[in-house]
Every structure is written in structure tokens, then in C-alpha cells.
Scaffold this motif. Structure first.
Motif, PDB file in Angstrom:
ATOM      1  N   ALA A  84       0.849  -1.206   0.000  1.00 14.67           N
ATOM      2  CA  ALA A  84       0.000   0.000   0.000  1.00 14.67           C
ATOM      3  C   ALA A  84       0.883   1.255   0.000  1.00 14.67           C
ATOM      4  CB  ALA A  84      -0.919  -0.008   1.211  1.00 14.67           C
ATOM      5  N   GLU A  85       1.976   1.200   0.768  1.00 20.19           N
ATOM      6  CA  GLU A  85       2.909   2.336   0.801  1.00 20.19           C
ATOM      7  C   GLU A  85       3.528   2.557  -0.577  1.00 20.19           C
ATOM      8  OE1 GLU A  85       6.417   3.033   3.511  1.00 20.19           O
ATOM      9  OE2 GLU A  85       5.122   1.868   4.822  1.00 20.19           O
ATOM     10  N   ILE A  86       3.907   1.445  -1.205  1.00 15.78           N
ATOM     11  CA  ILE A  86       4.520   1.533  -2.541  1.00 15.78           C
ATOM     12  C   ILE A  86       3.527   2.161  -3.517  1.00 15.78           C
ATOM     13  CG2 ILE A  86       5.340   0.148  -4.500  1.00 15.78           C
ATOM     14  CD1 ILE A  86       6.509  -1.834  -2.373  1.00 15.78           C
ATOM     15  N   SER A  87       2.253   1.753  -3.394  1.00 13.30           N
ATOM     16  CA  SER A  87       1.262   2.240  -4.368  1.00 13.30           C
ATOM     17  C   SER A  87       1.023   3.745  -4.228  1.00 13.30           C
ATOM     18  CB  SER A  87      -0.053   1.467  -4.239  1.00 13.30           C
ATOM     19  OG  SER A  87      -0.706   1.857  -3.064  1.00 13.30           O
ATOM     20  N   ALA A  88       1.382   4.310  -3.066  1.00 18.29           N
ATOM     21  CA  ALA A  88       1.174   5.749  -2.871  1.00 18.29           C
ATOM     22  C   ALA A  88       2.477   6.532  -3.064  1.00 18.29           C
ATOM     23  CB  ALA A  88       0.629   5.986  -1.454  1.00 18.29           C
ATOM     24  N   CYS A  89       3.552   5.840  -3.441  1.00 24.16           N
ATOM     25  CA  CYS A  89       4.883   6.468  -3.440  1.00 24.16           C
ATOM     26  C   CYS A  89       5.035   7.528  -4.543  1.00 24.16           C
ATOM     27  CB  CYS A  89       5.952   5.394  -3.616  1.00 24.16           C
ATOM     28  SG  CYS A  89       7.615   6.088  -3.661  1.00 24.16           S
ATOM     29  N   THR A  90       5.625   8.663  -4.139  1.00 19.98           N
ATOM     30  CA  THR A  90       5.978   9.714  -5.114  1.00 19.98           C
ATOM     31  C   THR A  90       7.429  10.161  -4.865  1.00 19.98           C
ATOM     32  OG1 THR A  90       5.093  11.406  -3.619  1.00 19.98           O
ATOM     33  CG2 THR A  90       3.609  10.580  -5.311  1.00 19.98           C
ATOM     34  N   ARG A  91       8.251   9.232  -4.359  1.00 22.45           N
ATOM     35  CA  ARG A  91       9.612   9.617  -3.950  1.00 22.45           C
ATOM     36  C   ARG A  91      10.531   9.957  -5.114  1.00 22.45           C
ATOM     37  NH1 ARG A  91      10.976   4.911   0.509  1.00 22.45           N
ATOM     38  NH2 ARG A  91       9.073   5.186   1.716  1.00 22.45           N
ATOM     39  N   CYS A  92      10.254   9.392  -6.288  1.00 20.00           N
ATOM     40  CA  CYS A  92      11.079   9.769  -7.447  1.00 20.00           C
ATOM     41  C   CYS A  92      10.153  10.046  -8.621  1.00 20.00           C
ATOM     42  CB  CYS A  92      12.101   8.667  -7.796  1.00 20.00           C
ATOM     43  SG  CYS A  92      11.419   7.290  -8.737  1.00 20.00           S
ATOM     44  N   GLY A  93      10.723  10.552  -9.687  1.00 16.45           N
ATOM     45  CA  GLY A  93       9.908  10.989 -10.831  1.00 16.45           C
ATOM     46  C   GLY A  93       9.192   9.864 -11.555  1.00 16.45           C
ATOM     47  N   LEU A  94       9.575   8.615 -11.301  1.00 20.42           N
ATOM     48  CA  LEU A  94       8.972   7.513 -12.065  1.00 20.42           C
ATOM     49  C   LEU A  94       7.467   7.389 -11.806  1.00 20.42           C
ATOM     50  CD1 LEU A  94      11.663   4.654 -11.902  1.00 20.42           C
ATOM     51  CD2 LEU A  94      11.287   6.383 -13.665  1.00 20.42           C
ATOM     52  N   TYR A  95       7.001   7.928 -10.682  1.00 16.73           N
ATOM     53  CA  TYR A  95       5.577   7.762 -10.372  1.00 16.73           C
ATOM     54  C   TYR A  95       4.703   8.477 -11.406  1.00 16.73           C
ATOM     55  CZ  TYR A  95       4.549  12.460  -8.576  1.00 16.73           C
ATOM     56  OH  TYR A  95       4.317  13.799  -8.472  1.00 16.73           O
ATOM     57  N   THR A  96       5.256   9.511 -12.052  1.00 12.82           N
ATOM     58  CA  THR A  96       4.425  10.300 -12.979  1.00 12.82           C
ATOM     59  C   THR A  96       4.013   9.492 -14.215  1.00 12.82           C
ATOM     60  OG1 THR A  96       6.391  11.161 -14.060  1.00 12.82           O
ATOM     61  CG2 THR A  96       5.444  12.527 -12.319  1.00 12.82           C
ATOM     62  N   GLY A  97       4.825   8.487 -14.577  1.00 12.86           N
ATOM     63  CA  GLY A  97       4.512   7.752 -15.807  1.00 12.86           C
ATOM     64  C   GLY A  97       3.884   6.398 -15.569  1.00 12.86           C
ATOM     65  N   ARG A  98       3.633   6.055 -14.315  1.00 10.16           N
ATOM     66  CA  ARG A  98       3.177   4.679 -14.082  1.00 10.16           C
ATOM     67  C   ARG A  98       1.657   4.549 -14.234  1.00 10.16           C
ATOM     68  NH1 ARG A  98       4.208   5.340  -7.769  1.00 10.16           N
ATOM     69  NH2 ARG A  98       2.171   6.146  -7.148  1.00 10.16           N
ATOM     70  N   THR A  99       1.237   3.346 -14.596  1.00 14.90           N
ATOM     71  CA  THR A  99      -0.182   2.997 -14.545  1.00 14.90           C
ATOM     72  C   THR A  99      -0.444   2.347 -13.188  1.00 14.90           C
ATOM     73  OG1 THR A  99      -0.041   2.506 -16.891  1.00 14.90           O
ATOM     74  CG2 THR A  99      -2.027   1.768 -15.764  1.00 14.90           C
ATOM     75  N   ASN A 100       0.417   1.397 -12.840  1.00 15.60           N
ATOM     76  CA  ASN A 100       0.342   0.724 -11.530  1.00 15.60           C
ATOM     77  C   ASN A 100       1.743   0.606 -10.955  1.00 15.60           C
ATOM     78  OD1 ASN A 100      -2.505  -0.333 -11.252  1.00 15.60           O
ATOM     79  ND2 ASN A 100      -1.973  -1.187 -13.245  1.00 15.60           N
ATOM     80  N   THR A 101       1.834   0.574  -9.667  1.00 14.77           N
ATOM     81  CA  THR A 101       3.087   0.159  -9.045  1.00 14.77           C
ATOM     82  C   THR A 101       3.151  -1.362  -9.109  1.00 14.77           C
ATOM     83  OG1 THR A 101       1.981   0.184  -6.898  1.00 14.77           O
ATOM     84  CG2 THR A 101       3.332   2.112  -7.466  1.00 14.77           C
ATOM     85  N   VAL A 102       4.372  -1.879  -9.051  1.00 15.23           N
ATOM     86  CA  VAL A 102       4.571  -3.329  -9.135  1.00 15.23           C
ATOM     87  C   VAL A 102       5.416  -3.764  -7.941  1.00 15.23           C
ATOM     88  CG1 VAL A 102       5.455  -5.206 -10.588  1.00 15.23           C
ATOM     89  CG2 VAL A 102       4.449  -3.177 -11.661  1.00 15.23           C
ATOM     90  N   PRO A 103       4.761  -4.044  -6.823  1.00 13.69           N
ATOM     91  CA  PRO A 103       5.542  -4.361  -5.622  1.00 13.69           C
ATOM     92  C   PRO A 103       6.250  -5.708  -5.701  1.00 13.69           C
ATOM     93  CG  PRO A 103       3.181  -4.585  -5.184  1.00 13.69           C
ATOM     94  CD  PRO A 103       3.318  -3.999  -6.556  1.00 13.69           C
ATOM     95  N   GLY A 104       5.667  -6.629  -6.466  1.00 10.80           N
ATOM     96  CA  GLY A 104       6.185  -8.006  -6.493  1.00 10.80           C
ATOM     97  C   GLY A 104       5.152  -8.909  -5.877  1.00 10.80           C
ATOM     98  N   GLN A 105       5.274 -10.209  -6.142  1.00  8.59           N
ATOM     99  CA  GLN A 105       4.249 -11.131  -5.663  1.00  8.59           C
ATOM    100  C   GLN A 105       4.825 -12.527  -5.508  1.00  8.59           C
ATOM    101  OE1 GLN A 105       4.169  -9.868  -8.852  1.00  8.59           O
ATOM    102  NE2 GLN A 105       4.369 -11.714 -10.096  1.00  8.59           N
ATOM    103  N   GLY A 106       4.117 -13.338  -4.724  1.00  2.18           N
ATOM    104  CA  GLY A 106       4.534 -14.735  -4.573  1.00  2.18           C
ATOM    105  C   GLY A 106       4.371 -15.223  -3.156  1.00  2.18           C
TER     106      GLY A 106
END
Ligand code: URA
Length: 269
Positions: A84-106
Motif C-alpha cells: 500500500a505504501e509503494i502504491s502511494a509512493c511519489t519519492r522519485c519521478g517515475l511515479y508520474t509515468g506509471r499505470t500501476n506500481t509493481v511491488p512483487g508477488q509470490g
């Protein structure tokens, strides 16, 4: 021989499309040989890309699924909070171009954590790590080891897709790394498999002049956890001959985990 060359070219084009390329440079002869359109953008018609032929004598072909654990444990709240923290992250400029964050899974209690570079187009669209063509090859690698995808955890150094799939900058990597480090602290994998130079450099600063081809196959450590550097699956799509050394690296990991090496299927069918 010709078939192999065509297959390599086909793999390359499919990889470029996978990575989000808008156009792929190829001569009309090559396009004709591959049955791709010679006008317009090849990338705009991904379905026109011929399906790669079976991988023949390479180690990573479809394997029978043999899950190491019957059902993976529930996702711990700490991992959910982190996602949830990752999905709200704006720490670097990459957030401006994302559709979704990809935290990882498994599996949240994995024997193996696979780490890649950053999400590509498919991953950005789906919010899941390694779901495109490189991901399909990763699945084959995992299954060749006798695991199912659900048995392992798959994550990246960066949680947002860099524009045009460029390599994340050192600053972007360093900004995102605390997330991966917190994931590792929760997951406590027995082994980390770092795929590609970015994944290795993100976790283990390499001495000047060291390259992935020099360090692959040799144990490194991340905060006391054995780390096996190997090539990235996207690199393997472009360089199928490198699947052999990667299989050696994966066998080294199996040996460390005390697991048998499943017999390699050399042909499909
Ligand atoms: N490449 C990566 O490094 N990570 C992904 O999730 C997909 C492709």
C-alpha cells in the motif's frame, strides 16, 4: 540454421515489443521472412509476431508443475502495508509515468526470491512482476528448478516502470531500494537470485570494472543472505545460448538448497 536465425530475430522483435518499443528496425527482407507487415508500425500489431518455436534443446521448456508446497501461506499484514505504501509512493519521478506500481508477488515465505530490474509495459499494466515475455521465460526457469511460480517470490529493484523501459538511474534505484530491503526483511528468503546487472548492482555494490558476466554464477551476499547473480531473462530471449550458463547457476542454487536437480527436458512435445 536459417530457422534458428529467424527464431532469434523473431525473439528479438517480440522482446522489443514486450519492452514497449513503438517501432522495431528491421529490413523488408527480414519482415517478409518473418511474415510481418512491411508498412506501419510492427509494434502496433503485437499479435502479428509469430509465436516462437519450441525452445528445442534449451533447458527452459514447459515443465510439469510440481509445487514445492501444497498451498502458499497467507500474505502477512506487513507485506500488504508495504504494498500500500509503494502504491502511494511519489519519492522519485517515475511515479508520474506509471499505470500501476509493481511491488512483487509470490510466496511470503519463499526459499527463493527472484529480483529483476523494473516493470516493463505488461507489468505496469497489470501491477504484477514478470508477466510479459521475460516473465514467461522466468516461469520456465522456475519450473525447470522443480518449483511453481507460487512457491517463490518475484520482485524488482524499482517498483515503477521507467519511461521507454530505460535502465533506472542510480538515484531512482537508491530511492526505491528501501522498499525491496523491507520486503526481504519480511520474506527472509534462503537465497536471492539477482537477474541482470541492475538487480545485482542494486543489492551488492560491485567493485569497479566487474560486470554481470564476470560475477554470474559466483555466490555473493546481501545482508547475510546468499545471493546468486545470473543473467536477466530478457537477455536470454535475445541470447538463447546464454540459457546454458544460467541453468548452471540455477543448479548451483538447487545444490545449496539441498534440492535435487530435475531432469532437463531437451525437447518439447
Ligand atoms: N523485466 C524486469 O526486470 N522486471 C519485470 O518485472 C519485467 C521485466
Amino acid at each position: 540454421m536459417l530457422n534458428e536465425i529467424l527464431k532469434d530475430v523473431s525473439d528479438y522483435i517480440a522482446w522489443e515489443l514486450e519492452e514497449g518499443a513503438v517501432t522495431v528496425e528491421a529490413s523488408p527482407d527480414i519482415l517478409a521472412a518473418l511474415s510481418l507487415p512491411t508498412t506501419g508500425s510492427a509494434a502496433s500489431t503485437p499479435s502479428a509476431v509469430p509465436k516462437p518455436e519450441p525452445t528445442g534443446s534449451t533447458p527452459f521448456v514447459e515443465q510439469k508443475k510440481t509445487p514445492a508446497t501444497p498451498s502458499p501461506p497467507a500474505i502477512p499484514p506487513a507485506l500488504k502495508t508495504l504494498a500500500a505504501e509503494i502504491s502511494a509512493c511519489t519519492r522519485c519521478g517515475l511515479y508520474t509515468g506509471r499505470t500501476n506500481t509493481v511491488p512483487g508477488q509470490g510466496n511470503p515465505q519463499p526459499e527463493i526470491l527472484f529480483v529483476g530490474e523494473a516493470p516493463g509495459k505488461d507489468e505496469d499494466e497489470q501491477g504484477l512482476a514478470f508477466v510479459g515475455r521475460a516473465g514467461q521465460l522466468l516461469t520456465k526457469m522456475i519450473e525447470a528448478m522443480g518449483f511453481a511460480r507460487e512457491d517463490v517470490f518475484i520482485a524488482n529493484i524499482n517498483k515503477c516502470r521507467p519511461p521507454d523501459n530505460r535502465k533506472p538511474s542510480r538515484e531512482e534505484m537508491d530511492t526505491c531500494l528501501p522498499f525491496l530491503k523491507r520486503q526481504i526483511a519480511i520474506l527472509k528468503p534462503k537465497v536471492i537470485i539477482a537477474m541482470g546487472a541492475t538487480a545485482v548492482e542494486g543489492l551488492v555494490p560491485l567493485p569497479e570494472g566487474e560486470t554481470i558476466s564476470k560475477v554470474r554464477g559466483q555466490w555473493l551476499q546481501f545482508e547475510g543472505i546468499p545471493l546468486m547473480p545470473t543473467y536477466h531473462p530478457a537477455y536470454l530471449l535475445r541470447n538463447p545460448a546464454m540459457k546454458r550458463p544460467v541453468w548452471e547457476d540455477l543448479k548451483t542454487v538447487l545444490g545449496f538448497l539441498g534440492r535435487p536437480v530435475p531432469p532437463v527436458k531437451t525437447t518439447e512435445g
